[in-house]
Write a protein that holds these residues in place. Sequence first.
Motif, PDB file in Angstrom:
ATOM      1  N   ALA A   1       1.061  -1.046   0.039  1.00  0.00           N
ATOM      2  CA  ALA A   1       0.349  -0.081   0.263  1.00  0.00           C
ATOM      3  C   ALA A   1       0.829   1.705  -0.112  1.00  0.00           C
ATOM      4  CB  ALA A   1      -1.288   0.450   1.510  1.00  0.00           C
ATOM      5  N   GLY A   2       0.711   2.115  -0.293  1.00  0.00           N
ATOM      6  CA  GLY A   2       1.311   3.690  -1.234  1.00  0.00           C
ATOM      7  C   GLY A   2       0.705   4.375  -0.317  1.00  0.00           C
ATOM      8  N   PRO A   3       1.010   5.581  -0.497  1.00  0.00           N
ATOM      9  CA  PRO A   3       1.127   6.508   0.437  1.00  0.00           C
ATOM     10  C   PRO A   3      -0.758   7.119   0.026  1.00  0.00           C
ATOM     11  CG  PRO A   3       2.468   7.666  -0.902  1.00  0.00           C
ATOM     12  CD  PRO A   3       2.463   5.574  -0.963  1.00  0.00           C
ATOM     13  N   ARG A   4      -1.811   7.871   0.658  1.00  0.00           N
ATOM     14  CA  ARG A   4      -2.950   8.278   0.705  1.00  0.00           C
ATOM     15  C   ARG A   4      -2.263   9.497   0.201  1.00  0.00           C
ATOM     16  NH1 ARG A   4      -7.805   5.149   1.856  1.00  0.00           N
ATOM     17  NH2 ARG A   4      -8.203   5.572  -0.241  1.00  0.00           N
ATOM     18  N   PHE A   5      -3.225   9.978  -1.124  1.00  0.00           N
ATOM     19  CA  PHE A   5      -3.213  11.653  -1.448  1.00  0.00           C
ATOM     20  C   PHE A   5      -4.826  12.009  -0.971  1.00  0.00           C
ATOM     21  CE2 PHE A   5       0.366   9.858  -3.362  1.00  0.00           C
ATOM     22  CZ  PHE A   5       1.355  11.214  -3.412  1.00  0.00           C
ATOM     23  N   GLU A   6      -5.217  13.758  -1.070  1.00  0.00           N
ATOM     24  CA  GLU A   6      -6.756  13.967  -0.549  1.00  0.00           C
ATOM     25  C   GLU A   6      -6.578  15.402  -1.358  1.00  0.00           C
ATOM     26  OE1 GLU A   6      -7.475  14.519   3.115  1.00  0.00           O
ATOM     27  OE2 GLU A   6      -7.740  12.250   3.962  1.00  0.00           O
ATOM     28  N   LEU A   7      -6.932  15.544  -2.193  1.00  0.00           N
ATOM     29  CA  LEU A   7      -6.975  16.998  -3.466  1.00  0.00           C
ATOM     30  C   LEU A   7      -7.997  17.461  -2.746  1.00  0.00           C
ATOM     31  CD1 LEU A   7      -5.539  18.595  -5.384  1.00  0.00           C
ATOM     32  CD2 LEU A   7      -7.086  17.361  -7.032  1.00  0.00           C
ATOM     33  N   THR A   8      -8.053  18.851  -2.097  1.00  0.00           N
ATOM     34  CA  THR A   8      -9.499  19.616  -1.490  1.00  0.00           C
ATOM     35  C   THR A   8      -9.607  20.902  -2.413  1.00  0.00           C
ATOM     36  OG1 THR A   8      -9.078  17.909   0.767  1.00  0.00           O
ATOM     37  CG2 THR A   8     -11.104  20.226   0.490  1.00  0.00           C
ATOM     38  N   PRO A   9     -10.615  20.894  -3.019  1.00  0.00           N
ATOM     39  CA  PRO A   9     -10.496  22.348  -3.309  1.00  0.00           C
ATOM     40  C   PRO A   9     -11.509  23.022  -2.214  1.00  0.00           C
ATOM     41  CG  PRO A   9     -11.926  21.180  -4.782  1.00  0.00           C
ATOM     42  CD  PRO A   9     -10.544  20.632  -3.595  1.00  0.00           C
ATOM     43  N   ILE A  10     -11.666  24.500  -2.106  1.00  0.00           N
ATOM     44  CA  ILE A  10     -11.563  24.969  -0.563  1.00  0.00           C
ATOM     45  C   ILE A  10     -11.936  26.619  -0.719  1.00  0.00           C
ATOM     46  CG2 ILE A  10     -10.777  23.552   0.741  1.00  0.00           C
ATOM     47  CD1 ILE A  10      -8.499  26.227   1.608  1.00  0.00           C
ATOM     48  N   SER A  11     -13.177  27.005  -0.430  1.00  0.00           N
ATOM     49  CA  SER A  11     -13.615  28.440  -0.393  1.00  0.00           C
ATOM     50  C   SER A  11     -14.343  28.220   0.978  1.00  0.00           C
ATOM     51  CB  SER A  11     -14.602  28.415  -1.310  1.00  0.00           C
ATOM     52  OG  SER A  11     -15.890  27.628  -0.972  1.00  0.00           O
ATOM     53  N   GLY A  12     -14.217  30.101   1.061  1.00  0.00           N
ATOM     54  CA  GLY A  12     -14.715  30.518   2.057  1.00  0.00           C
ATOM     55  C   GLY A  12     -14.502  32.411   2.719  1.00  0.00           C
ATOM     56  N   TYR A  13     -14.451  32.293   3.243  1.00  0.00           N
ATOM     57  CA  TYR A  13     -14.371  33.882   3.709  1.00  0.00           C
ATOM     58  C   TYR A  13     -13.128  34.170   4.987  1.00  0.00           C
ATOM     59  CZ  TYR A  13     -16.669  38.323   5.756  1.00  0.00           C
ATOM     60  OH  TYR A  13     -16.547  39.089   5.680  1.00  0.00           O
ATOM     61  N   SER A  14     -12.377  35.456   5.030  1.00  0.00           N
ATOM     62  CA  SER A  14     -11.478  36.160   5.158  1.00  0.00           C
ATOM     63  C   SER A  14     -11.491  37.024   5.787  1.00  0.00           C
ATOM     64  CB  SER A  14     -10.333  35.825   4.975  1.00  0.00           C
ATOM     65  OG  SER A  14      -9.986  35.196   3.491  1.00  0.00           O
ATOM     66  N   LEU A  15     -10.558  36.831   7.503  1.00  0.00           N
ATOM     67  CA  LEU A  15     -10.547  38.421   8.381  1.00  0.00           C
ATOM     68  C   LEU A  15      -9.230  38.893   7.922  1.00  0.00           C
ATOM     69  CD1 LEU A  15     -12.267  36.750  11.547  1.00  0.00           C
ATOM     70  CD2 LEU A  15     -13.251  37.770   9.553  1.00  0.00           C
ATOM     71  N   ASN A  16      -9.198  39.739   7.678  1.00  0.00           N
ATOM     72  CA  ASN A  16      -7.832  40.728   6.472  1.00  0.00           C
ATOM     73  C   ASN A  16      -7.180  41.586   7.416  1.00  0.00           C
ATOM     74  OD1 ASN A  16      -8.032  38.226   4.946  1.00  0.00           O
ATOM     75  ND2 ASN A  16      -9.427  39.857   3.856  1.00  0.00           N
ATOM     76  N   GLY A  17      -7.681  41.722   8.580  1.00  0.00           N
ATOM     77  CA  GLY A  17      -7.053  42.747   9.931  1.00  0.00           C
ATOM     78  C   GLY A  17      -6.941  43.764   9.738  1.00  0.00           C
ATOM     79  N   HIS A  18      -6.387  44.037  10.051  1.00  0.00           N
ATOM     80  CA  HIS A  18      -5.612  45.826   9.618  1.00  0.00           C
ATOM     81  C   HIS A  18      -4.485  45.791  10.079  1.00  0.00           C
ATOM     82  CE1 HIS A  18      -7.246  46.535  14.419  1.00  0.00           C
ATOM     83  NE2 HIS A  18      -5.865  47.114  13.859  1.00  0.00           N
ATOM     84  N   VAL A  19      -3.155  46.787  10.667  1.00  0.00           N
ATOM     85  CA  VAL A  19      -1.754  47.147  10.524  1.00  0.00           C
ATOM     86  C   VAL A  19      -1.985  48.375  10.879  1.00  0.00           C
ATOM     87  CG1 VAL A  19       0.208  47.035   9.601  1.00  0.00           C
ATOM     88  CG2 VAL A  19      -1.073  45.473   8.615  1.00  0.00           C
ATOM     89  N   ASN A  20      -1.380  48.874  12.390  1.00  0.00           N
ATOM     90  CA  ASN A  20      -1.060  49.622  12.962  1.00  0.00           C
ATOM     91  C   ASN A  20       0.343  50.999  12.358  1.00  0.00           C
ATOM     92  OD1 ASN A  20      -4.076  50.267  14.182  1.00  0.00           O
ATOM     93  ND2 ASN A  20      -3.008  48.678  15.485  1.00  0.00           N
ATOM     94  N   LEU A  21       0.553  51.795  12.087  1.00  0.00           N
ATOM     95  CA  LEU A  21       1.817  52.371  11.323  1.00  0.00           C
ATOM     96  C   LEU A  21       1.759  53.944  12.488  1.00  0.00           C
ATOM     97  CD1 LEU A  21       0.312  52.285   7.903  1.00  0.00           C
ATOM     98  CD2 LEU A  21       2.126  50.352   8.937  1.00  0.00           C
ATOM     99  N   TYR A  22       2.477  54.272  12.010  1.00  0.00           N
ATOM    100  CA  TYR A  22       2.909  55.810  12.351  1.00  0.00           C
ATOM    101  C   TYR A  22       1.921  56.441  12.301  1.00  0.00           C
ATOM    102  CZ  TYR A  22       4.722  59.887  14.576  1.00  0.00           C
ATOM    103  OH  TYR A  22       6.107  60.728  15.203  1.00  0.00           O
ATOM    104  N   ARG A  23       1.617  56.850  13.037  1.00  0.00           N
ATOM    105  CA  ARG A  23       0.447  58.310  12.619  1.00  0.00           C
ATOM    106  C   ARG A  23      -0.787  57.642  11.493  1.00  0.00           C
ATOM    107  NH1 ARG A  23       3.704  63.250  11.573  1.00  0.00           N
ATOM    108  NH2 ARG A  23       4.413  62.343  10.246  1.00  0.00           N
ATOM    109  N   ALA A  24      -0.926  56.386  11.637  1.00  0.00           N
ATOM    110  CA  ALA A  24      -1.665  55.918  10.172  1.00  0.00           C
ATOM    111  C   ALA A  24      -2.157  54.231  10.897  1.00  0.00           C
ATOM    112  CB  ALA A  24      -1.425  55.978   9.178  1.00  0.00           C
ATOM    113  N   LYS A  25      -3.256  54.195   9.628  1.00  0.00           N
ATOM    114  CA  LYS A  25      -3.537  52.216   9.710  1.00  0.00           C
ATOM    115  C   LYS A  25      -4.480  52.074   8.612  1.00  0.00           C
ATOM    116  CE  LYS A  25      -7.473  50.173  12.338  1.00  0.00           C
ATOM    117  NZ  LYS A  25      -8.615  50.223  12.677  1.00  0.00           N
ATOM    118  N   PHE A  26      -3.668  50.939   8.283  1.00  0.00           N
ATOM    119  CA  PHE A  26      -4.215  50.304   7.182  1.00  0.00           C
ATOM    120  C   PHE A  26      -4.900  49.021   7.277  1.00  0.00           C
ATOM    121  CE2 PHE A  26      -3.338  47.051   3.695  1.00  0.00           C
ATOM    122  CZ  PHE A  26      -2.822  48.786   2.781  1.00  0.00           C
ATOM    123  N   LYS A  27      -6.318  49.288   6.840  1.00  0.00           N
ATOM    124  CA  LYS A  27      -7.222  48.513   7.182  1.00  0.00           C
ATOM    125  C   LYS A  27      -7.907  47.723   5.899  1.00  0.00           C
ATOM    126  CE  LYS A  27     -11.060  46.542   9.323  1.00  0.00           C
ATOM    127  NZ  LYS A  27     -11.279  45.437   8.136  1.00  0.00           N
TER     128      LYS A  27
END
Length: 236
Positions: free
Chosen positions: A50-76
């Motif tokens: 028996a050889g190794p088993r493979f799994e192929l999974t196409p996926i989709s979903g929802y991302s919580l992308n966050g923000h970056v705090n910069l000096y005197r600014a914010k990148f959302k």
Amino acid sequence: MRIINLKAMMLLATVMLLPAGAFAQNPTSSRGTVQQTYKVEEPVKRTTAAGPRFELTPISGYSLNGHVNLYRAKFKMDNAAHYGGILSVEVMPGLMGEFSYTRSKTTARYDDFVAGDRTNYDMAIDYFQLGALKALKQGPVVPFGMASLGVTWFNMQTHGVSDHVSFSAALGGGVKFFFSDRVGIRLQGRLLLPMYFSGGGLFLGIGSGGPSTGVGISTGVLTVQGDFSGGLIVRF
């Protein structure tokens, strides 16, 4: 009287000829005994490793992308849908190595708190991860935990704005539901941690214990992101 003797002689001849007929119809062994042999061929059992088993999974979903705090600014970065795929290979029972890719196309806002300006950008966030998945039990329902390392590409689609590539790590877990030996669904959630390296240094010192050297690198989490995904598993 002659008729009776004739019948008796014919019966005696018939009895004497029976063993000869039996010997003529049955094969004899080398020892002279009568045998009838039937040989039944048993099916040959063929086993393959028996050889190794493979799994192929196409996926989709929802991302919580966050923000970056910069000096005197914010990148959302706005939350958005994502899509991608996972290729898994069985390393040992209950442990799989995985390569995953996801892309989230989104928009971002840069708020300058001093100037009071706001600028919008089109961008995509690409995650390339290599890691491991550990099954917590076996069966048609398989809960699991996973961890991975890789890179995150903040792909700026607005003209004149530079991209940014960051080292990243991911931790997560989920569950697989198998309808058959080859088909199932996968549901998972991940905590995504893009990182930055702010600098490094090399020092050389001489003391009472002799010379010593060292290397220092400072790093931190650029932003905290996460995603929730689902997809169809095809196992082969």
